[in-house]
Design a protein around this motif. Structure first.
Motif, PDB file in Angstrom:
ATOM      1  N   ALA A 101      56.490 -45.965 -50.504  1.00 16.94           N
ATOM      2  CA  ALA A 101      57.335 -44.765 -50.477  1.00 16.94           C
ATOM      3  C   ALA A 101      57.197 -44.047 -49.140  1.00 16.94           C
ATOM      4  CB  ALA A 101      56.950 -43.831 -51.624  1.00 16.94           C
ATOM      5  N   GLY A 102      56.027 -44.200 -48.493  1.00 16.42           N
ATOM      6  CA  GLY A 102      55.834 -43.588 -47.180  1.00 16.42           C
ATOM      7  C   GLY A 102      56.794 -44.149 -46.145  1.00 16.42           C
ATOM      8  N   LEU A 103      57.062 -45.449 -46.251  1.00 14.82           N
ATOM      9  CA  LEU A 103      58.026 -46.070 -45.332  1.00 14.82           C
ATOM     10  C   LEU A 103      59.424 -45.491 -45.557  1.00 14.82           C
ATOM     11  CD1 LEU A 103      56.927 -49.819 -45.570  1.00 14.82           C
ATOM     12  CD2 LEU A 103      56.585 -48.282 -43.626  1.00 14.82           C
ATOM     13  N   PHE A 104      59.797 -45.348 -46.820  1.00 15.52           N
ATOM     14  CA  PHE A 104      61.115 -44.797 -47.130  1.00 15.52           C
ATOM     15  C   PHE A 104      61.225 -43.353 -46.637  1.00 15.52           C
ATOM     16  CE2 PHE A 104      60.867 -48.268 -50.184  1.00 15.52           C
ATOM     17  CZ  PHE A 104      62.114 -48.845 -50.049  1.00 15.52           C
ATOM     18  N   LYS A 105      60.138 -42.615 -46.774  1.00 17.39           N
ATOM     19  CA  LYS A 105      60.142 -41.227 -46.313  1.00 17.39           C
ATOM     20  C   LYS A 105      60.359 -41.160 -44.808  1.00 17.39           C
ATOM     21  CE  LYS A 105      57.309 -37.014 -46.409  1.00 17.39           C
ATOM     22  NZ  LYS A 105      56.029 -36.414 -46.886  1.00 17.39           N
ATOM     23  N   VAL A 106      59.620 -41.977 -44.075  1.00 17.54           N
ATOM     24  CA  VAL A 106      59.754 -41.985 -42.614  1.00 17.54           C
ATOM     25  C   VAL A 106      61.135 -42.477 -42.197  1.00 17.54           C
ATOM     26  CG1 VAL A 106      58.894 -43.026 -40.480  1.00 17.54           C
ATOM     27  CG2 VAL A 106      57.284 -42.254 -42.224  1.00 17.54           C
ATOM     28  N   SER A 107      61.686 -43.426 -42.945  1.00 17.88           N
ATOM     29  CA  SER A 107      62.994 -43.982 -42.586  1.00 17.88           C
ATOM     30  C   SER A 107      64.095 -42.932 -42.603  1.00 17.88           C
ATOM     31  CB  SER A 107      63.361 -45.132 -43.530  1.00 17.88           C
ATOM     32  OG  SER A 107      63.708 -44.666 -44.821  1.00 17.88           O
ATOM     33  N   HIS A 108      63.873 -41.840 -43.338  1.00 16.26           N
ATOM     34  CA  HIS A 108      64.876 -40.786 -43.441  1.00 16.26           C
ATOM     35  C   HIS A 108      64.622 -39.624 -42.466  1.00 16.26           C
ATOM     36  CE1 HIS A 108      65.647 -42.827 -47.353  1.00 16.26           C
ATOM     37  NE2 HIS A 108      66.879 -42.447 -47.113  1.00 16.26           N
ATOM     38  N   TRP A 109      63.591 -39.718 -41.668  1.00 11.62           N
ATOM     39  CA  TRP A 109      63.324 -38.657 -40.689  1.00 11.62           C
ATOM     40  C   TRP A 109      64.445 -38.608 -39.656  1.00 11.62           C
ATOM     41  CZ3 TRP A 109      57.435 -39.398 -39.226  1.00 11.62           C
ATOM     42  CH2 TRP A 109      56.649 -38.975 -40.308  1.00 11.62           C
ATOM     43  N   GLN A 110      64.937 -37.414 -39.401  1.00 14.14           N
ATOM     44  CA  GLN A 110      65.969 -37.207 -38.387  1.00 14.14           C
ATOM     45  C   GLN A 110      65.763 -35.855 -37.728  1.00 14.14           C
ATOM     46  OE1 GLN A 110      70.064 -37.931 -39.555  1.00 14.14           O
ATOM     47  NE2 GLN A 110      69.443 -39.297 -41.206  1.00 14.14           N
ATOM     48  N   GLY A 111      66.267 -35.735 -36.495  1.00 10.49           N
ATOM     49  CA  GLY A 111      66.232 -34.448 -35.820  1.00 10.49           C
ATOM     50  C   GLY A 111      65.067 -34.297 -34.862  1.00 10.49           C
ATOM     51  N   SER A 112      65.109 -33.220 -34.087  1.00  5.02           N
ATOM     52  CA  SER A 112      64.120 -32.988 -33.036  1.00  5.02           C
ATOM     53  C   SER A 112      62.710 -32.782 -33.578  1.00  5.02           C
ATOM     54  CB  SER A 112      64.519 -31.765 -32.201  1.00  5.02           C
ATOM     55  OG  SER A 112      64.656 -30.616 -33.022  1.00  5.02           O
ATOM     56  N   ARG A 113      62.590 -32.388 -34.836  1.00  2.00           N
ATOM     57  CA  ARG A 113      61.272 -32.218 -35.429  1.00  2.00           C
ATOM     58  C   ARG A 113      60.498 -33.537 -35.419  1.00  2.00           C
ATOM     59  NH1 ARG A 113      60.795 -29.190 -41.126  1.00  2.00           N
ATOM     60  NH2 ARG A 113      61.634 -27.558 -39.748  1.00  2.00           N
ATOM     61  N   TYR A 114      61.244 -34.639 -35.470  1.00  2.70           N
ATOM     62  CA  TYR A 114      60.613 -35.957 -35.516  1.00  2.70           C
ATOM     63  C   TYR A 114      60.793 -36.735 -34.211  1.00  2.70           C
ATOM     64  CZ  TYR A 114      60.542 -34.701 -40.423  1.00  2.70           C
ATOM     65  OH  TYR A 114      60.328 -34.041 -41.607  1.00  2.70           O
ATOM     66  N   ASP A 115      61.068 -36.010 -33.129  1.00  2.00           N
ATOM     67  CA  ASP A 115      61.133 -36.607 -31.790  1.00  2.00           C
ATOM     68  C   ASP A 115      59.895 -36.202 -31.006  1.00  2.00           C
ATOM     69  OD1 ASP A 115      63.582 -37.775 -32.234  1.00  2.00           O
ATOM     70  OD2 ASP A 115      64.730 -36.134 -31.343  1.00  2.00           O
ATOM     71  N   PHE A 116      59.365 -37.140 -30.226  1.00  2.00           N
ATOM     72  CA  PHE A 116      58.254 -36.812 -29.336  1.00  2.00           C
ATOM     73  C   PHE A 116      58.784 -36.120 -28.081  1.00  2.00           C
ATOM     74  CE2 PHE A 116      56.330 -40.191 -31.868  1.00  2.00           C
ATOM     75  CZ  PHE A 116      55.048 -39.694 -32.089  1.00  2.00           C
ATOM     76  N   VAL A 117      58.020 -35.171 -27.582  1.00  2.00           N
ATOM     77  CA  VAL A 117      58.380 -34.493 -26.329  1.00  2.00           C
ATOM     78  C   VAL A 117      58.259 -35.464 -25.161  1.00  2.00           C
ATOM     79  CG1 VAL A 117      57.752 -32.630 -24.737  1.00  2.00           C
ATOM     80  CG2 VAL A 117      57.677 -32.237 -27.217  1.00  2.00           C
ATOM     81  N   ASP A 118      57.207 -36.278 -25.182  1.00  2.00           N
ATOM     82  CA  ASP A 118      56.995 -37.288 -24.144  1.00  2.00           C
ATOM     83  C   ASP A 118      58.117 -38.319 -24.223  1.00  2.00           C
ATOM     84  OD1 ASP A 118      55.954 -40.024 -23.234  1.00  2.00           O
ATOM     85  OD2 ASP A 118      54.374 -38.704 -22.479  1.00  2.00           O
ATOM     86  N   ALA A 119      58.892 -38.441 -23.142  1.00  2.00           N
ATOM     87  CA  ALA A 119      60.074 -39.306 -23.162  1.00  2.00           C
ATOM     88  C   ALA A 119      59.729 -40.768 -23.388  1.00  2.00           C
ATOM     89  CB  ALA A 119      60.851 -39.147 -21.849  1.00  2.00           C
ATOM     90  N   ALA A 120      58.694 -41.260 -22.716  1.00  2.00           N
ATOM     91  CA  ALA A 120      58.311 -42.672 -22.870  1.00  2.00           C
ATOM     92  C   ALA A 120      57.844 -42.953 -24.291  1.00  2.00           C
ATOM     93  CB  ALA A 120      57.217 -43.025 -21.865  1.00  2.00           C
ATOM     94  N   LEU A 121      57.081 -42.043 -24.856  1.00  2.00           N
ATOM     95  CA  LEU A 121      56.580 -42.213 -26.221  1.00  2.00           C
ATOM     96  C   LEU A 121      57.723 -42.138 -27.228  1.00  2.00           C
ATOM     97  CD1 LEU A 121      54.219 -42.599 -28.110  1.00  2.00           C
ATOM     98  CD2 LEU A 121      53.747 -40.144 -27.974  1.00  2.00           C
ATOM     99  N   ASN A 122      58.660 -41.245 -26.987  1.00  2.51           N
ATOM    100  CA  ASN A 122      59.790 -41.098 -27.901  1.00  2.51           C
ATOM    101  C   ASN A 122      60.683 -42.337 -27.880  1.00  2.51           C
ATOM    102  OD1 ASN A 122      61.149 -39.227 -29.782  1.00  2.51           O
ATOM    103  ND2 ASN A 122      62.853 -39.420 -28.342  1.00  2.51           N
ATOM    104  N   GLU A 123      60.848 -42.923 -26.690  1.00  8.82           N
ATOM    105  CA  GLU A 123      61.636 -44.146 -26.585  1.00  8.82           C
ATOM    106  C   GLU A 123      60.964 -45.275 -27.373  1.00  8.82           C
ATOM    107  OE1 GLU A 123      63.866 -46.725 -23.111  1.00  8.82           O
ATOM    108  OE2 GLU A 123      61.921 -45.824 -22.657  1.00  8.82           O
TER     109      GLU A 123
END
Length: 200
Positions: A101-123
Motif C-alpha cells: 500500500a506504501g507503493l500505491f500511496k507514493v504513486s499518487h504523490w503530486q505537486g511541489s510538496r513532493y518535489d525536491f528543491v535540489d534539481a539533480a535530486l528531483n530529476e
C-alpha cells in the motif's frame, strides 16, 4: 536541467574541473618569451570561476524540505518492501502482501510538496517515481485478493493450477516478476544517489 543546476552535479563539477586544467595547460604552456594573451587569460579566469561556483554550490547544505521528503520516502517504502520486490515470485499460488500500500500511496504523490528543491535530486526522483507508478498499476491490474483479504493476494484465476499456469497467466507472472525486480533496483539506486547528494 538548467546550466547552473548542471554545474552543481558531480558530472558538472568534474567537467568544469577538467576544463580548468585544460585551460591552464593551453594558456600557460611554455612557448618562448611572449606577452600575456588577454583572450587565453580571460578563458582561464572564466573557467576558474565556473569551477569555483560548481564546487561551492555542489557542497551546499541540503534543504530541510529535501531531508524531510527523503525520510518520508524511506518511511513509506521501507526495506522489507524492497526485499519483497526483489525476491518475490508471483507465480506461487498466493502470497502475503507485506505492505505494498506504501507503493500505491507514493504513486499518487503530486505537486511541489513532493518535489525536491535540489534539481539533480528531483530529476533522479522523477525517474523512480515514474517506475513506482508503473508497477503499482501493474500490480493492481494483475493481482487480486484471495477470499476478500487484501493481505493475501494471487495472480491465478479461480481453479487455475499454480503448477501449470495457462499461457496468459504465465505472461502476467513474468511481467510482474520483471517489473518488481527492476523497481527494487531503481529504488535502491535512488536511495544511494539521494544519500550522497544530501550528505547522509
Amino acid at each position: 536541467m538548467k546550466f547552473l543546476d548542471h554545474l552543481t552535479t558531480l558530472q558538472g563539477r568534474l567537467t568544469t574541473g577538467c576544463a580548468l586544467i585544460i585551460a591552464i595547460v593551453i594558456g600557460l604552456w611554455p612557448d618562448h618569451a611572449r606577452p600575456i594573451d588577454p583572450a587565453k587569460t580571460a578563458a582561464i579566469f572564466t573557467t576558474a570561476i565556473a569551477w569555483l561556483f560548481a564546487e561551492i554550490s555542489g557542497r551546499k547544505a541540503a534543504s530541510a524540505h529535501d531531508l524531510k521528503l527523503f525520510d518520508l520516502i524511506v518511511e513509506t517504502i521501507p526495506q522489507e518492501i524492497i526485499d519483497f520486490l526483489k525476491d518475490q515470485d508471483f507465480g506461487v499460488g498466493s502470497y502475503i502482501d507485506p505492505g505494498t500500500a506504501g507503493l500505491f500511496k507514493v504513486s499518487h504523490w503530486q505537486g511541489s510538496r513532493y518535489d525536491f528543491v535540489d534539481a539533480a535530486l528531483n530529476e533522479r526522483w522523477g525517474c523512480t517515481h515514474q517506475a513506482i507508478r508503473k508497477f503499482s498499476k501493474t500490480l493492481a491490474n494483475k493481482t487480486w485478493p484471495v477470499h476478500g483479504s487484501n493481505d493475501l493476494r494471487t495472480v491465478h484465476p479461480t481453479h487455475d493450477d499454480p503448477e501449470d499456469p495457462k499461457p496468459f497467466v504465465q505472461e502476467r507472472i513474468d511481467i510482474l516478476n520483471e517489473e518488481a525486480t527492476a523497481l527494487a533496483k531503481e529504488i535502491d539506486a535512488f536511495e544511494g544517489f539521494a544519500r550522497r547528494r544530501l550528505g547522509l
